[in-house]
Write a protein that holds these residues in place. Structure first.
Motif, PDB file in Angstrom:
ATOM      1  N   GLN B  96       0.809  -1.214   0.000  1.00 26.83           N
ATOM      2  CA  GLN B  96       0.000   0.000   0.000  1.00 26.83           C
ATOM      3  C   GLN B  96       0.844   1.266   0.000  1.00 26.83           C
ATOM      4  O   GLN B  96       0.321   2.344   0.103  1.00 26.83           O
ATOM      5  CB  GLN B  96      -0.916   0.030   1.227  1.00 26.83           C
ATOM      6  CG  GLN B  96      -2.013  -0.997   1.197  1.00 26.83           C
ATOM      7  CD  GLN B  96      -2.977  -0.804   2.366  1.00 26.83           C
ATOM      8  OE1 GLN B  96      -3.155   0.296   2.840  1.00 26.83           O
ATOM      9  NE2 GLN B  96      -3.570  -1.877   2.822  1.00 26.83           N
ATOM     10  N   GLY B  97       2.139   1.134  -0.112  1.00 26.21           N
ATOM     11  CA  GLY B  97       3.001   2.306  -0.054  1.00 26.21           C
ATOM     12  C   GLY B  97       3.478   2.596   1.334  1.00 26.21           C
ATOM     13  O   GLY B  97       4.159   3.573   1.580  1.00 26.21           O
ATOM     14  N   ALA B  98       3.144   1.743   2.260  1.00 27.42           N
ATOM     15  CA  ALA B  98       3.579   1.970   3.642  1.00 27.42           C
ATOM     16  C   ALA B  98       4.278   0.727   4.166  1.00 27.42           C
ATOM     17  O   ALA B  98       4.310  -0.307   3.510  1.00 27.42           O
ATOM     18  CB  ALA B  98       2.367   2.290   4.517  1.00 27.42           C
ATOM     19  N   TYR B  99       4.835   0.833   5.346  1.00 28.59           N
ATOM     20  CA  TYR B  99       5.443  -0.301   6.032  1.00 28.59           C
ATOM     21  C   TYR B  99       6.625  -0.900   5.287  1.00 28.59           C
ATOM     22  O   TYR B  99       6.873  -2.085   5.342  1.00 28.59           O
ATOM     23  CB  TYR B  99       4.407  -1.380   6.328  1.00 28.59           C
ATOM     24  CG  TYR B  99       3.194  -0.804   7.012  1.00 28.59           C
ATOM     25  CD1 TYR B  99       1.961  -0.833   6.399  1.00 28.59           C
ATOM     26  CD2 TYR B  99       3.318  -0.187   8.252  1.00 28.59           C
ATOM     27  CE1 TYR B  99       0.864  -0.268   7.017  1.00 28.59           C
ATOM     28  CE2 TYR B  99       2.222   0.383   8.867  1.00 28.59           C
ATOM     29  CZ  TYR B  99       0.995   0.349   8.249  1.00 28.59           C
ATOM     30  OH  TYR B  99      -0.091   0.912   8.847  1.00 28.59           O
ATOM     31  N   GLY B 100       7.365  -0.049   4.591  1.00 24.95           N
ATOM     32  CA  GLY B 100       8.595  -0.519   3.986  1.00 24.95           C
ATOM     33  C   GLY B 100       8.409  -1.063   2.587  1.00 24.95           C
ATOM     34  O   GLY B 100       7.502  -1.818   2.295  1.00 24.95           O
ATOM     35  N   TYR B 101       9.275  -0.609   1.731  1.00 24.53           N
ATOM     36  CA  TYR B 101       9.259  -1.057   0.349  1.00 24.53           C
ATOM     37  C   TYR B 101      10.264  -2.185   0.146  1.00 24.53           C
ATOM     38  O   TYR B 101      11.284  -2.259   0.820  1.00 24.53           O
ATOM     39  CB  TYR B 101       9.642   0.102  -0.577  1.00 24.53           C
ATOM     40  CG  TYR B 101       8.491   0.995  -0.961  1.00 24.53           C
ATOM     41  CD1 TYR B 101       8.193   2.134  -0.237  1.00 24.53           C
ATOM     42  CD2 TYR B 101       7.715   0.690  -2.072  1.00 24.53           C
ATOM     43  CE1 TYR B 101       7.143   2.948  -0.603  1.00 24.53           C
ATOM     44  CE2 TYR B 101       6.663   1.504  -2.452  1.00 24.53           C
ATOM     45  CZ  TYR B 101       6.384   2.630  -1.714  1.00 24.53           C
ATOM     46  OH  TYR B 101       5.341   3.434  -2.079  1.00 24.53           O
ATOM     47  N   THR B 102       9.995  -3.027  -0.819  1.00 28.27           N
ATOM     48  CA  THR B 102      10.946  -4.030  -1.265  1.00 28.27           C
ATOM     49  C   THR B 102      11.529  -3.531  -2.573  1.00 28.27           C
ATOM     50  O   THR B 102      10.780  -3.231  -3.505  1.00 28.27           O
ATOM     51  CB  THR B 102      10.261  -5.400  -1.479  1.00 28.27           C
ATOM     52  OG1 THR B 102       9.680  -5.825  -0.256  1.00 28.27           O
ATOM     53  CG2 THR B 102      11.290  -6.424  -1.936  1.00 28.27           C
ATOM     54  N   PHE B 103      12.833  -3.439  -2.611  1.00 26.45           N
ATOM     55  CA  PHE B 103      13.505  -2.886  -3.787  1.00 26.45           C
ATOM     56  C   PHE B 103      13.981  -3.970  -4.736  1.00 26.45           C
ATOM     57  O   PHE B 103      14.341  -5.077  -4.328  1.00 26.45           O
ATOM     58  CB  PHE B 103      14.720  -2.062  -3.354  1.00 26.45           C
ATOM     59  CG  PHE B 103      14.373  -0.682  -2.863  1.00 26.45           C
ATOM     60  CD1 PHE B 103      13.862  -0.494  -1.590  1.00 26.45           C
ATOM     61  CD2 PHE B 103      14.559   0.420  -3.681  1.00 26.45           C
ATOM     62  CE1 PHE B 103      13.543   0.778  -1.130  1.00 26.45           C
ATOM     63  CE2 PHE B 103      14.241   1.694  -3.227  1.00 26.45           C
ATOM     64  CZ  PHE B 103      13.729   1.866  -1.950  1.00 26.45           C
ATOM     65  N   GLY B 104      14.016  -3.605  -6.015  1.00 23.01           N
ATOM     66  CA  GLY B 104      14.648  -4.451  -7.012  1.00 23.01           C
ATOM     67  C   GLY B 104      16.148  -4.196  -7.017  1.00 23.01           C
ATOM     68  O   GLY B 104      16.640  -3.350  -6.264  1.00 23.01           O
TER      69      GLY B 104
END
Lengths: 111, 112
Positions: B96-104
């Motif tokens: 949802q755009g919150a709680y941390g992103y996972t990056f490529g």
């Protein structure tokens, strides 16, 4: 606009030593993220802190957010070569999914 | 489960050309963000998409554009490339755009 300042910019430590990285915000933080990046690679999510005074740990890494929510620290205990990389703090200051990141701290651990 | 996939990993382009980078988010993630990382400016926000809508954009010229498809895959396009566009472009996804992103792992673009 809000900025995140990290210190130190770089750090070289002997394996087994403890170290601390700081992230200071110009305004109150409403959520602070810590990431680790290997050179030229993507970021690996470490921890998220939301509440003043909050502290989280994962393996040998502990992150804290101060009561005023303007400073966070990342502490590594008994550092290992695998801890080497760039550590970045990040935040979404306005809650609009427009994340900002600190300038990063480059960590090197000597075996 | 599969992580965030960015293609290509490396790209060399000539000034004036245009380039399209692709990002496949983690299955179920509907928020995709793009960042530019350079030694001088650090990590800078480009734009964020959620369910095919751009919710926010950074301070980049109009040469930088993006879009998101119904399957949440995203592309970013840079037209009329300049030498200063050489950078690592990172895509990240979140539920949802919150709680941390996972990056490529990023796409390393070199403009010559």
């Amino acid at each position: 606009s809000q900025e995140l300042e990290q210190s130190p910019q770089s750090l070289i430590v002997q394996e087994g030593k403890n170290l601390t990285i700081n992230c200071t915000s110009s305004k109150t933080l409403y959520g602070l993220y810590w990431y680790k990046q290997k050179y030229g690679e993507g970021l690996i999510f470490l921890m998220m802190l939301q509440k003043g005074g909050e502290e989280k740990s994962h393996e040998k890494i502990t992150a804290k957010l101060d009561e005023k929510k303007q400073q966070s620290s990342l502490h590594i205990t008994a550092s290992q070569p695998s801890h080497a990389g760039i550590y970045l703090c990040g935040a979404d200051p306005s809650g609009t999914y427009k994340y900002i990141f600190g300038t990063g701290t480059r960590l090197k651990v000597l075996a | 489960k599969a992580g965030v996939t960015q293609t290509p990993r490396y790209l060399i382009k000539t000034r004036g050309q245009q380039v399209t980078l692709s990002c496949s988010p983690i299955s179920g993630h509907r928020s995709v963000s793009w960042y530019q990382q350079t030694p001088g400016q650090g990590l800078q926000f480009l734009f964020e998409y959620f369910s095919e809508t751009q919710r926010n954009k950074g301070n980049f010229p109009g040469r930088f554009s993006g879009r998101q498809f119904s399957n949440s895959r995203s592309e970013m396009n840079v037209s009329t490339l300049e030498l200063g566009d050489s950078a690592l472009y990172l895509c990240a996804s979140s539920s949802q755009g919150a709680y941390g992103y996972t990056f490529g792992s990023g796409t390393r673009l070199t403009v010559v």
